[in-house]
Motif scaffolding. Sequence first.
Motif, PDB file in Angstrom:
ATOM      1  N   GLN A 122       0.832  -1.203   0.000  1.00 49.18           N
ATOM      2  CA  GLN A 122       0.000   0.000   0.000  1.00 49.18           C
ATOM      3  C   GLN A 122       0.870   1.259   0.000  1.00 49.18           C
ATOM      4  OE1 GLN A 122      -2.297  -1.254   3.488  1.00 49.18           O
ATOM      5  NE2 GLN A 122      -4.166  -0.790   2.328  1.00 49.18           N
TER       6      GLN A 122
ATOM      7  N   SER B 107      -8.972  -1.360  -7.858  1.00 50.90           N
ATOM      8  CA  SER B 107      -8.180  -2.043  -6.823  1.00 50.90           C
ATOM      9  C   SER B 107      -7.245  -1.064  -6.118  1.00 50.90           C
ATOM     10  CB  SER B 107      -7.349  -3.163  -7.434  1.00 50.90           C
ATOM     11  OG  SER B 107      -8.180  -4.167  -7.960  1.00 50.90           O
TER      12      SER B 107
ATOM     13  N   ALA C  25      -7.377   0.094  -2.186  1.00 51.39           N
ATOM     14  CA  ALA C  25      -6.230  -0.039  -1.282  1.00 51.39           C
ATOM     15  C   ALA C  25      -5.972   1.267  -0.540  1.00 51.39           C
ATOM     16  CB  ALA C  25      -4.988  -0.467  -2.071  1.00 51.39           C
TER      17      ALA C  25
END
Length: 146
Positions: free
Chosen positions: A5, A31, A35
Amino acid sequence: MRIQQLEYLEKIVETGSINEAAKQLFISQPSLSQAMKEMEKEYKIQLFYRTKLGITLTNEGREFINYSRGILDQVNLLDERFGKTTTRKHIFSVSGQHYAFVVHAFVELVKKIGQDEYQFTLRETQTQNVLDDIQTFKSELGLNDL
């Protein structure tokens, strides 16, 4: 929080766009957004101002990226010492107006230091953008003729 991340966050800040970061990271934009939202929720902060023109870091986001880069540098040191053969280069970016002396000085810097440890970027832009690049950590150094 996951190291991945933090790497995603760094790429978003580098590109100034979640879409472009997702392309460069070879993941889907949803996605990547998810995150970042998970990290914001975990730390109860807002990292970005999101607009149609792109993203910019909030004050908390700027502080967070400073800590994040420190962590990623430490991970890189661990990898160099104990693991992976690939190394994470330090990033050095300069923003400035289009002047021949700036380009010449930048080229000399790259030649002198080399590209083994650093990833260099020269961003030629307008006066206000130079200041914005420094504030949003797109560049470490800004050259202006104010």
